[in-house]
Design a protein around this motif. Sequence first.
Motif, PDB file in Angstrom:
ATOM      1  N   PRO A  76       0.819  -1.215   0.000  1.00  0.00           N
ATOM      2  CA  PRO A  76       0.000   0.000   0.000  1.00  0.00           C
ATOM      3  C   PRO A  76       0.855   1.269   0.000  1.00  0.00           C
ATOM      4  O   PRO A  76       1.210   1.809   1.036  1.00  0.00           O
ATOM      5  CB  PRO A  76      -0.840  -0.123   1.278  1.00  0.00           C
ATOM      6  N   ASP A  77       1.190   1.731  -1.178  1.00  0.00           N
ATOM      7  CA  ASP A  77       2.069   2.878  -1.388  1.00  0.00           C
ATOM      8  C   ASP A  77       1.476   4.141  -0.775  1.00  0.00           C
ATOM      9  O   ASP A  77       0.352   4.524  -1.109  1.00  0.00           O
ATOM     10  CB  ASP A  77       2.251   3.064  -2.898  1.00  0.00           C
ATOM     11  N   PRO A  78       2.216   4.827   0.122  1.00  0.00           N
ATOM     12  CA  PRO A  78       1.691   6.059   0.728  1.00  0.00           C
ATOM     13  C   PRO A  78       1.450   7.179  -0.271  1.00  0.00           C
ATOM     14  O   PRO A  78       0.758   8.143   0.044  1.00  0.00           O
ATOM     15  CB  PRO A  78       2.779   6.445   1.737  1.00  0.00           C
ATOM     16  N   ALA A  79       2.014   7.080  -1.473  1.00  0.00           N
ATOM     17  CA  ALA A  79       1.813   8.119  -2.482  1.00  0.00           C
ATOM     18  C   ALA A  79       0.517   7.928  -3.264  1.00  0.00           C
ATOM     19  O   ALA A  79       0.143   8.781  -4.068  1.00  0.00           O
ATOM     20  CB  ALA A  79       2.993   8.139  -3.456  1.00  0.00           C
ATOM     21  N   ARG A  80      -0.186   6.813  -3.013  1.00  0.00           N
ATOM     22  CA  ARG A  80      -1.403   6.516  -3.770  1.00  0.00           C
ATOM     23  C   ARG A  80      -2.642   6.630  -2.890  1.00  0.00           C
ATOM     24  O   ARG A  80      -2.607   6.339  -1.698  1.00  0.00           O
ATOM     25  CB  ARG A  80      -1.325   5.113  -4.366  1.00  0.00           C
ATOM     26  N   ASP A 122      -8.169   4.260  -3.559  1.00  0.00           N
ATOM     27  CA  ASP A 122      -8.699   3.697  -4.800  1.00  0.00           C
ATOM     28  C   ASP A 122      -7.597   3.281  -5.772  1.00  0.00           C
ATOM     29  O   ASP A 122      -7.825   2.454  -6.658  1.00  0.00           O
ATOM     30  CB  ASP A 122      -9.627   4.703  -5.481  1.00  0.00           C
ATOM     31  N   GLU A 123      -6.401   3.844  -5.597  1.00  0.00           N
ATOM     32  CA  GLU A 123      -5.271   3.521  -6.469  1.00  0.00           C
ATOM     33  C   GLU A 123      -4.374   2.427  -5.890  1.00  0.00           C
ATOM     34  O   GLU A 123      -3.348   2.095  -6.458  1.00  0.00           O
ATOM     35  CB  GLU A 123      -4.415   4.766  -6.702  1.00  0.00           C
ATOM     36  N   GLY A 124      -4.753   1.883  -4.761  1.00  0.00           N
ATOM     37  CA  GLY A 124      -3.942   0.850  -4.134  1.00  0.00           C
ATOM     38  C   GLY A 124      -3.230   1.291  -2.877  1.00  0.00           C
ATOM     39  O   GLY A 124      -2.399   0.548  -2.343  1.00  0.00           O
ATOM     40  N   GLY A 125      -3.528   2.481  -2.401  1.00  0.00           N
ATOM     41  CA  GLY A 125      -2.982   2.934  -1.131  1.00  0.00           C
ATOM     42  C   GLY A 125      -3.787   2.376   0.034  1.00  0.00           C
ATOM     43  O   GLY A 125      -4.760   1.652  -0.150  1.00  0.00           O
ATOM     44  N   ALA A 126      -3.374   2.700   1.240  1.00  0.00           N
ATOM     45  CA  ALA A 126      -4.064   2.211   2.431  1.00  0.00           C
ATOM     46  C   ALA A 126      -5.336   3.009   2.693  1.00  0.00           C
ATOM     47  O   ALA A 126      -5.372   4.222   2.497  1.00  0.00           O
ATOM     48  CB  ALA A 126      -3.140   2.311   3.644  1.00  0.00           C
ATOM     49  N   ARG A 162      -9.402  -2.080  12.436  1.00  0.00           N
ATOM     50  CA  ARG A 162      -9.394  -2.982  11.275  1.00  0.00           C
ATOM     51  C   ARG A 162      -8.602  -2.371  10.111  1.00  0.00           C
ATOM     52  O   ARG A 162      -9.126  -2.127   9.021  1.00  0.00           O
ATOM     53  CB  ARG A 162     -10.825  -3.364  10.877  1.00  0.00           C
ATOM     54  N   PRO A 163      -7.305  -2.146  10.348  1.00  0.00           N
ATOM     55  CA  PRO A 163      -6.488  -1.403   9.382  1.00  0.00           C
ATOM     56  C   PRO A 163      -5.944  -2.268   8.258  1.00  0.00           C
ATOM     57  O   PRO A 163      -5.775  -3.484   8.385  1.00  0.00           O
ATOM     58  CB  PRO A 163      -5.340  -0.895  10.253  1.00  0.00           C
ATOM     59  N   ASP A 164      -5.624  -1.616   7.136  1.00  0.00           N
ATOM     60  CA  ASP A 164      -4.879  -2.261   6.056  1.00  0.00           C
ATOM     61  C   ASP A 164      -3.411  -2.415   6.443  1.00  0.00           C
ATOM     62  O   ASP A 164      -2.746  -3.354   6.005  1.00  0.00           O
ATOM     63  CB  ASP A 164      -4.946  -1.415   4.777  1.00  0.00           C
ATOM     64  N   VAL A 165      -2.911  -1.452   7.217  1.00  0.00           N
ATOM     65  CA  VAL A 165      -1.507  -1.447   7.630  1.00  0.00           C
ATOM     66  C   VAL A 165      -1.433  -1.232   9.137  1.00  0.00           C
ATOM     67  O   VAL A 165      -2.045  -0.292   9.664  1.00  0.00           O
ATOM     68  CB  VAL A 165      -0.706  -0.326   6.930  1.00  0.00           C
TER      69      VAL A 165
END
Length: 259
Positions: free
Chosen positions: A8-12, A15-19, A119-122
Amino acid sequence: MATLAGIPDPARTPDEGGARRVLAFGAHPDDLDFGAAGTIAAWAAAGAEIHYGIATDGDAGGFDPAHRGEIVAMRRDEQRAAAARVGVREVHFLGYRDGYLEPSHEVCRDVVRLIRTVRPDVVLSMHPERNWSSLQMSHPDHLACGEAVVRAVYPAAENPYAYPELVEAGLDAFRVPWLWLYGAPEERINYTVEVTAHVEAKLEAIRVHLSQHPDIEATERYVRARLRSTAAAAGLPDGASGEAFHVVAVNAKETIAGF
């Protein structure tokens, strides 16, 4: 070992694949600001919901004896204000005594409770291994915080039979996708985030902790130099700033229970 595909890129944006949600743990108020606030600011700017979990009240910190009676309230206020500088939604204080933290079942249960609530992604936390190149990064509370979080992430958070009282309270088991660890020994680092655009927000957060840093100018020089050296070590462009992590894919798409 699971790969870092799909990180999960912090720059995204989410919806683009970030967290979508990040739960970040520190042993003391200010640990996250030094260790990962640039990355946290990047996630927040991209639209992620950020929560902090602070294990101890930092009651053994500070330099002015006159603050002893109010140091806990001071440090909690400082951490809330610092978190606001980088876009954190909420700060959760676990309330343990500074200098006495251990990865006990009580602490692990409290971490599991917070993971199952958010319930986090990261999940982001301090590293549980001692860093001999900078012993200050390896305060015993830092190591205990890291170990408690790792134990909570796997297996306890995803096991409905661990701490059954949490399920009874409505907090069902949850599988954490990603674990990011900061303050890692150099040989463990496998991912660096460019935080050049968020350095000032990070420094603003650090400045808030006035009870801890009598020489804020020297502190800022140190932080800027470390960010630049981290970026250089990762091969980022000249003049860039970076924060380094040991990233673990806990539950990737190919992960099955127990493996």
